[in-house]
Design a protein around this motif. Structure first.
Motif, PDB file in Angstrom:
ATOM      1  N   UNK A 158       0.711  -0.989   0.084  1.00  0.00           N
ATOM      2  CA  UNK A 158      -0.060  -0.184   0.359  1.00  0.00           C
ATOM      3  C   UNK A 158       1.513   1.270  -0.151  1.00  0.00           C
ATOM      4  N   UNK A 159       1.599   1.260  -1.288  1.00  0.00           N
ATOM      5  CA  UNK A 159       2.521   2.519  -1.192  1.00  0.00           C
ATOM      6  C   UNK A 159       1.698   3.825  -0.665  1.00  0.00           C
ATOM      7  N   UNK A 160       0.884   4.304  -1.028  1.00  0.00           N
ATOM      8  CA  UNK A 160      -0.217   5.715  -0.595  1.00  0.00           C
ATOM      9  C   UNK A 160      -0.227   6.212   0.374  1.00  0.00           C
ATOM     10  N   UNK A 161      -0.084   4.534   0.993  1.00  0.00           N
ATOM     11  CA  UNK A 161      -0.568   4.513   2.662  1.00  0.00           C
ATOM     12  C   UNK A 161       0.699   4.960   2.992  1.00  0.00           C
ATOM     13  N   UNK A 162       2.286   4.316   2.536  1.00  0.00           N
ATOM     14  CA  UNK A 162       2.983   4.189   3.169  1.00  0.00           C
ATOM     15  C   UNK A 162       3.674   5.722   3.240  1.00  0.00           C
ATOM     16  N   UNK A 163       3.726   6.003   1.439  1.00  0.00           N
ATOM     17  CA  UNK A 163       4.094   7.651   1.350  1.00  0.00           C
ATOM     18  C   UNK A 163       3.282   8.930   2.870  1.00  0.00           C
ATOM     19  N   UNK A 164       2.034   8.712   2.779  1.00  0.00           N
ATOM     20  CA  UNK A 164       0.899   9.476   3.684  1.00  0.00           C
ATOM     21  C   UNK A 164       1.542   9.176   5.399  1.00  0.00           C
ATOM     22  N   UNK A 165       2.538   7.922   5.378  1.00  0.00           N
ATOM     23  CA  UNK A 165       3.046   7.802   7.360  1.00  0.00           C
ATOM     24  C   UNK A 165       3.745   8.351   6.830  1.00  0.00           C
ATOM     25  N   UNK A 166       5.121   8.879   6.093  1.00  0.00           N
ATOM     26  CA  UNK A 166       6.442   9.589   5.930  1.00  0.00           C
ATOM     27  C   UNK A 166       5.699  11.025   6.044  1.00  0.00           C
ATOM     28  N   UNK A 167       4.831  11.354   5.621  1.00  0.00           N
ATOM     29  CA  UNK A 167       4.512  13.230   5.228  1.00  0.00           C
ATOM     30  C   UNK A 167       4.200  13.611   6.888  1.00  0.00           C
ATOM     31  N   UNK A 168       3.431  12.256   7.158  1.00  0.00           N
ATOM     32  CA  UNK A 168       2.453  12.642   8.364  1.00  0.00           C
ATOM     33  C   UNK A 168       3.692  12.651   9.750  1.00  0.00           C
ATOM     34  N   UNK A 169       4.756  11.694   9.656  1.00  0.00           N
ATOM     35  CA  UNK A 169       6.156  11.735  10.916  1.00  0.00           C
ATOM     36  C   UNK A 169       6.392  12.754   9.772  1.00  0.00           C
ATOM     37  N   UNK A 170       7.089  13.519   9.250  1.00  0.00           N
ATOM     38  CA  UNK A 170       7.916  14.403   9.293  1.00  0.00           C
ATOM     39  C   UNK A 170       7.040  15.996   9.332  1.00  0.00           C
TER      40      UNK A 170
END
Length: 347
Positions: free
Chosen positions: A171-183
């Motif tokens: 689920x690459x869409x979710x993974x990218x969102x996790x990165x942005x949310x973290x930063x």
């Protein structure tokens, strides 16, 4: 004269057959065949009996007999290139799952060019592979559909619907969102993203970089932030070039989300060349959680998409296809963010 002297030739040992395994295990030959083929509906008790008998008799399926029955018991696996570290973790999962079966994987590199990938696939088919696992295939969707009608097929990291083959994706869409949310939670507002070229593929049948880009843009919009996208191939050299362009912008980013760990390594090199402290001056997050990311001197924050499990799922689906399942199956890996030493609040 002693007819049993040491000089007398010894009789060759008789080849162990599937019937011998069945007799040793106390089951039918059909049951043995099912266990060896990883077929549906085999109980754990039956599997244990047959595996114990196989080990006790040192049984090995006869290659010639396999071919006569119409199977080579080989699985063709296409990867991009030998330097793609995360793809080797997928292959590890494939190999581990196939190891107790009669099937053996045969590897071939396809490169980034879809035309070369097609030639690689045809070379595998010419060698009578029983099935195919293609990692990040870049061919057009119609070609893959036709291929799936010619041979059992599983794709890895190829998003979109499929009628004639199976797929395993993160689920690459979710993974990218996790990165942005973290930063963003750390306080970053200027977050750049390195993405690989999309090529000629159109949504929804696309490779992983597209849903990662979409997930990044959606998360940035959700936080009221403007995206900053830099395109370069997923490699250390590509990440280095993309980072240089991002840092040369009028307003450089305080954090970079690289779409692959290989690109993130290039980002780290570019930061070091500019005497930028990571994560003090620049936070860096990758995607893959390749084994190099966990090395202490690198300690890369990244998204874990579990390469070995991805390979295991791909091999499992292909064995099911070889056992007769015709309906398409689609497995989705749920990613997890792994926070290490390259991401921190901005100065």
């Amino acid at each position: 004269m002693d007819q049993h002297s040491d000089d007398a030739p010894s009789r060759p040992r008789r080849r162990v057959t599937i019937a011998d395994v069945a007799a040793e295990a106390g089951v039918s030959t059909a049951a043995v065949s099912k266990v060896l083929r990883e077929a549906y509906g085999v109980s754990e008790e039956m599997r244990t009996k047959v595996r114990t008998a196989v080990d006790a008799l040192d049984y090995r399926p006869h290659t010639g007999a396999r071919t006569l029955r119409g199977r080579s018991f080989t699985v063709g696996v296409m990867l991009l290139d030998v330097a793609a570290q995360f793809q080797w973790e997928i292959i590890e999962g494939i190999s581990t799952h196939l190891e107790p079966t009669p099937f053996q994987e045969v590897l071939i590199t396809g490169g980034l060019d879809p035309a070369r990938q097609k030639r690689a696939v045809e070379a595998l088919l010419d060698r009578q592979m029983d099935g195919l696992i293609l990692i990040t295939p870049g061919m057009e969707a119609a070609w893959l559909e036709e291929l799936g009608r010619r041979a059992p097929l599983v794709t890895v990291a190829r998003h979109g619907p499929a009628d004639s083959y199976d797929s395993v994706v993160t689920d690459d869409h979710l993974g990218a969102g996790l990165v942005v949310d973290h930063l963003v939670a750390l306080g970053h507002r200027r977050i750049a993203h390195i993405t690989a070229p999309l090529g000629e593929l159109a949504r929804p049948s696309v490779l992983s970089q597209t849903p990662r880009l979409d997930g990044y843009c959606a998360a940035m919009a959700r936080h009221g932030l403007s995206p900053h996208v830099v395109e370069a191939d997923y490699s250390e050299a590509g990440g280095h070039r993309a980072t240089a362009r991002a840092l040369d912008a009028a307003v450089p980013p305080s954090a970079i989300f690289a779409g692959a760990d290989s690109s993130a390594l290039g980002t780290l090199r570019a930061a070091e060349e500019r005497d930028l402290d990571v994560p003090g001056d620049l936070s860096v997050v990758g995607f893959d959680n390749a084994s190099v990311a966990g090395i202490g001197r690198i300690s890369l924050s990244t998204v874990d998409q579990d390469g070995p499990s991805t390979g295991t799922f791909a091999a499992e689906l292909l064995l099911q296809r070889l056992d007769g399942r015709a309906d398409p199956a689609h497995r989705v890996i749920t990613p997890e963010l792994v926070i290490r030493g390259t991401s921190a609040p901005p100065r």
